[in-house]
Design an enzyme around this catalytic site. Structure first.
Site, short mmCIF file in Angstrom:
data_model
loop_
_atom_site.label_atom_id
_atom_site.label_comp_id
_atom_site.label_asym_id
_atom_site.label_seq_id
_atom_site.Cartn_x
_atom_site.Cartn_y
_atom_site.Cartn_z
N GLU A 120 110.47 30.68 58.45
CA GLU A 120 110.59 29.28 58.06
C GLU A 120 109.50 28.89 57.07
O GLU A 120 109.76 28.21 56.08
CB GLU A 120 110.56 28.39 59.31
CG GLU A 120 111.75 28.65 60.23
CD GLU A 120 112.16 27.44 61.04
OE1 GLU A 120 113.14 26.79 60.66
OE2 GLU A 120 111.49 27.17 62.06
N GLU A 140 115.69 32.06 66.78
CA GLU A 140 115.71 30.92 67.70
C GLU A 140 116.97 30.84 68.57
O GLU A 140 116.88 30.58 69.77
CB GLU A 140 115.53 29.62 66.89
CG GLU A 140 114.10 29.34 66.46
CD GLU A 140 113.68 30.14 65.22
OE1 GLU A 140 112.53 29.98 64.77
OE2 GLU A 140 114.51 30.92 64.70
#
Length: 266
Positions: A120, A140
């Site tokens: 990210e 995730e």
């Protein structure tokens, strides 16, 4: 220069090198690391002698994502930084380049793990270099979590949507070659040489007119979601003033005289 126990700040000429420095945890994000990162971005923005930034990791890894235990302040580690987060509850998003974009170009030098929060942060950088054994991925969903660092928005704008959705929805890992094939990174280099390659690119940027470099970067991001007509109009507003700078005149003189230019941000 700033820095914390988990974030090292060094200068390499006109390049500010920020090193995620928590190798025993594969540079998982901690509160001291996030505070150091944010301060590093601000330092680069405010120091006109800095023309580029390189972000890398110590100990053969880039970043293995968020250390939720460390961020929560469990134990004493990083507790002395707690007041920074309380004063600015958005600090961690700024540190991860979700809510902050440095004026100077940011080059990522990746070795080893660059997963979850690491991938990210990567999406907030401008140019990306990785060692051939580097690993990428957004894990995730495999943990029942959401990649809230910006990936559901940014990734589909940076690589083809089919690849973005596959990465987001499968939670699988990607090799450096796969990441390059889908366009997530730009260079795959022999292991252990990502930082050297990133500094080489930074040196090429540093040799250019700093006002022009910053204006070009700003234009690319500002016009990304505009129509072509609006984008072209915005480009003129940003670009024309650069031609009137002393740096532009110096660039022309240096070219005519066949010598390296000496830019002064004027």
């Amino acid at each position: 220069m700033g820095g914390t126990e988990h974030l090292t700040v060094q200068r390499a000429g006109a390049t500010l090198v920020l090193t995620l420095n928590r190798p025993d945890a594969k540079n998982a994000l901690s509160l001291p690391m996030l505070v150091g990162l944010y301060d590093g971005w601000v330092e680069a923005d405010e120091d006109d002698t800095v023309r580029s930034i390189v972000l890398t990791g110590a100990g053969g890894s880039f970043c293995a994502g968020m250390d939720l235990k460390a961020l929560a302040g469990s134990g004493m580690e990083g507790e002395h930084h707690r007041s920074r987060l309380e004063a600015d509850p958005d600090l961690h998003w700024k540190a991860m380049l979700r809510h902050h974009r440095p004026r100077k170009p940011v080059i990522a030098a990746v070795e080893g793990y660059c997963v979850a929060g690491g991938t990210e942060i990567l999406q907030g950088t401008d140019i990306r270099v990785a060692g051939e054994s580097a690993t990428f991925g957004l894990f995730e969903v495999k943990r029942g979590l959401f990649p809230i660092g910006g990936s559901t928005v940014r990734l589909q704008r940076q690589i083809p949507r089919t690849h973005a959705l596959e990465m987001l929805l499968t939670g699988r890992s990607y090799t450096a070659r796969e990441a390059a094939d889908v366009g997530l990174i730009g260079h795959v280099v022999p292991d252990g040489t990502a930082l050297a390659k990133a500094l080489e690119i930074a040196g090429q940027i540093n040799a250019c007119g700093p006002l022009a470099v910053e204006a070009v970067k700003a234009s690319v991001y500002a016009t990304a979601e505009m129509t072509e007509t609006d984008g072209l109009a915005d480009e003129l507003k940003r670009g024309w003033p650069i031609f009137d700078t002393a740096d532009a005149k110096e660039g022309a003189r240096a070219f005519a005289q066949k010598r390296p230019p000496v830019y002064k941000r004027a």
